[in-house]
Design a protein around this motif. Structure first.
Motif, PDB file in Angstrom:
ATOM      1  N   GLU A 159       0.843  -1.189   0.000  1.00 37.81           N
ATOM      2  CA  GLU A 159       0.000   0.000   0.000  1.00 37.81           C
ATOM      3  C   GLU A 159       0.880   1.241   0.000  1.00 37.81           C
ATOM      4  O   GLU A 159       1.340   1.686   1.061  1.00 37.81           O
TER       5      GLU A 159
ATOM      6  N   LEU B  19      -3.042   5.779  -9.816  1.00 38.23           N
ATOM      7  CA  LEU B  19      -4.486   5.635  -9.705  1.00 38.23           C
ATOM      8  C   LEU B  19      -5.137   5.352 -11.054  1.00 38.23           C
ATOM      9  O   LEU B  19      -6.105   4.604 -11.137  1.00 38.23           O
TER      10      LEU B  19
ATOM     11  N   TYR C 229      -6.373   7.254   2.864  1.00 33.41           N
ATOM     12  CA  TYR C 229      -5.027   6.854   3.277  1.00 33.41           C
ATOM     13  C   TYR C 229      -4.163   8.071   3.567  1.00 33.41           C
ATOM     14  O   TYR C 229      -3.434   8.121   4.553  1.00 33.41           O
TER      15      TYR C 229
ATOM     16  N   LYS D 279     -10.143   7.150  -5.894  1.00 31.69           N
ATOM     17  CA  LYS D 279      -9.643   8.459  -5.467  1.00 31.69           C
ATOM     18  C   LYS D 279     -10.037   8.749  -4.028  1.00 31.69           C
ATOM     19  O   LYS D 279      -9.240   9.281  -3.238  1.00 31.69           O
TER      20      LYS D 279
ATOM     21  N   ASN E 181       0.459   4.343  -0.124  1.00 30.75           N
ATOM     22  CA  ASN E 181       0.033   5.526   0.612  1.00 30.75           C
ATOM     23  C   ASN E 181      -0.142   5.276   2.110  1.00 30.75           C
ATOM     24  O   ASN E 181      -0.668   6.126   2.822  1.00 30.75           O
TER      25      ASN E 181
ATOM     26  N   ARG F 208     -10.671   6.472  -1.681  1.00 32.33           N
ATOM     27  CA  ARG F 208      -9.882   5.610  -0.801  1.00 32.33           C
ATOM     28  C   ARG F 208      -8.457   6.125  -0.650  1.00 32.33           C
ATOM     29  O   ARG F 208      -7.878   6.073   0.433  1.00 32.33           O
ATOM     30  N   SER F 209      -7.887   6.623  -1.743  1.00 34.48           N
ATOM     31  CA  SER F 209      -6.541   7.185  -1.665  1.00 34.48           C
ATOM     32  C   SER F 209      -6.512   8.405  -0.759  1.00 34.48           C
ATOM     33  O   SER F 209      -5.561   8.606   0.006  1.00 34.48           O
TER      34      SER F 209
ATOM     35  N   GLN G 168       5.704   5.221   0.698  1.00 36.73           N
ATOM     36  CA  GLN G 168       5.812   6.161  -0.416  1.00 36.73           C
ATOM     37  C   GLN G 168       7.230   6.212  -0.964  1.00 36.73           C
ATOM     38  O   GLN G 168       7.430   6.307  -2.182  1.00 36.73           O
TER      39      GLN G 168
END
Length: 416
Positions: A156, A286, A405, A399, A158, A401-402, A164
């Protein structure tokens, strides 16, 4: 450990009482309830519930009783759905209070929650004193918690700053690998490679080493090894990594050249398979995730589109072959000598590409070509509308869900 009260604990949620043993409380799937087992003092208990009766060993929670009934159904069956007649955001607040997250909801209810949060302009909800928990994270301790943290870091992008950073490094290596793959097809590449052979080998080895290490670590920290091996992106990772080691093995066996018959062809095919590394970007971008989710949800529409195209192609190619070649025995159009050959003209006409390499010369063939183009536009437009709306919906969900996070990441940084 809980050092007070009786062996049986009673949870009173909005007036509804539930009795459990201490062992059940310790392993309870709801984080707020399971934390009661670790309480030593009554003060610690009151930090988790609204009131406590020592004589009856009863814990009082001033929460929605009907919502907790559905949450208990999730504890028993593993499926969590919204309560009919209750606002989605209110039920989600109850979920957060008990230590659940939107990922615990069934997919249909997740969509309802995303739509509802979008309507009111929210990225996420929070409950005082609680941090968002992923499924099963509350029950993890020690090594299992560390493994889960590592899994989120690699899977994941994010989820944290470290995730990252790893995602950025992975994207850089993908770009470097693709640049080298494209440059290797240039006419002057062989000369440049001979002049700087060591540098090319080092760069290639570093890229392959990074992808190999990343794939191995992700496999080791995966919750289910079998599910990991079945995921399309992981299969693509293995396909992209394998050619390098096969090439090295063949070179070690004395077959490094490209002119070794079948072995040389295999080497060239395996090198070109590295283009699948571009699919790794779907884990970090994305747009590619939206495309993949749209294709999974719209497979029926895609099949319907293919059926439309194939049926029209079969009809028009047969008619084109008859009009351009079958009926004219004196000067037949050789481009339409067979139905498969005419099918190429049909597909480029229906998609309005029109390369111009094949075209009808008879009046009847040109009329047929006009009908072919118009019907192609209509047939392609019919299912495209459904696919477009699904793409917009999938993009909106991913978007949102991102954004959740990212919001959670900022909250964790502030608390630290």
């Amino acid at each position: 450990m809980m050092k007070f009260g009786k062996s049986v604990c009673v949870l009173n949620v909005g007036g509804t009482r539930y009795a459990f043993t201490r062992e059940v409380i310790r392993d309870f799937p709801l984080r707020r309830v399971s934390r009661l087992h670790a309480c030593v003092t009554e003060k610690e208990v009151l930090e988790l519930c609204d009131d406590y009766d020592r004589d009856r060993n009863e814990f009082f929670f001033d929460r929605h009783a009907q919502a907790f009934v559905f949450i208990m159904l999730y504890v028993r069956s593993g499926k969590l759905r919204f309560v009919p007649g209750i606002c989605e955001l209110s039920f989600y607040s109850e979920m957060l209070y008990w230590g659940l997250e939107s990922a615990h909801l069934d997919s249909c209810c997740q969509k309802r929650l995303d739509d509802r949060m979008s309507e009111v302009g929210l990225d996420t909800l929070s409950v005082s004193g609680e941090e968002p928990q992923s499924p099963g994270e509350a029950a993890l301790t020690g090594r299992a918690r560390w493994m889960e943290k590592m899994r989120k870091t690699f899977e994941e992008p994010n989820s944290s700053v470290a995730a990252q950073l790893l995602a950025t490094i992975s994207v850089i290596f993908v770009i470097i690998s693709m640049v080298m793959l494209c440059a290797s097809t240039l006419p002057d590449w062989d000369t440049a490679k001979r002049n700087t052979v060591e540098e090319h080998r080092i760069v290639e080895a570093v890229c392959i080493g990074w992808f190999t290490a990343e794939c191995i670590v992700r496999f080791l920290v995966a919750r289910s090894k079998w599910d990991f091996l079945r995921r399309p992106l992981n299969i693509i990772d293995v396909i992209a990594i394998t050619p390098y080691y096969v090439t090295m093995a063949l070179a070690g066996a004395g077959m490094p050249g490209a002119g070794l018959g079948v072995a040389g062809i295999i080497l060239r095919i395996l090198r070109m398979m590295r283009v699948f590394w571009l699919m790794k970007l779907a884990r970090h971008f994305l747009g590619l995730q939206t495309l993949g989710l749209t294709l999974r949800r719209c497979y029926r529409e895609m099949v319907m589109l293919m059926v439309f195209v194939f049926v029209a192609m079969a009809i028009y190619s047969a008619l084109a072959q008859l009009l351009e070649h079958g009926l004219d025995k004196e000067s037949p159009n050789s481009d339409y000598a067979s139905i498969p050959a005419a099918a190429w003209w049909v597909i480029i006409s229906m998609t309005t590409v029109g390369y111009g390499d094949v075209y009808p010369i008879t009046i009847a063939g040109r009329v047929l070509g006009g009908f072919c183009v118009v019907s192609g536009i209509v047939l392609l437009a019919l299912p495209i509308t459904f696919i477009y709306h699904s793409f917009v919906q999938c993009y909106h969900e991913l978007k949102l869900r991102s954004a959740r996070y990212a919001r959670s990441l900022v909250a964790v940084e502030i608390t630290q």
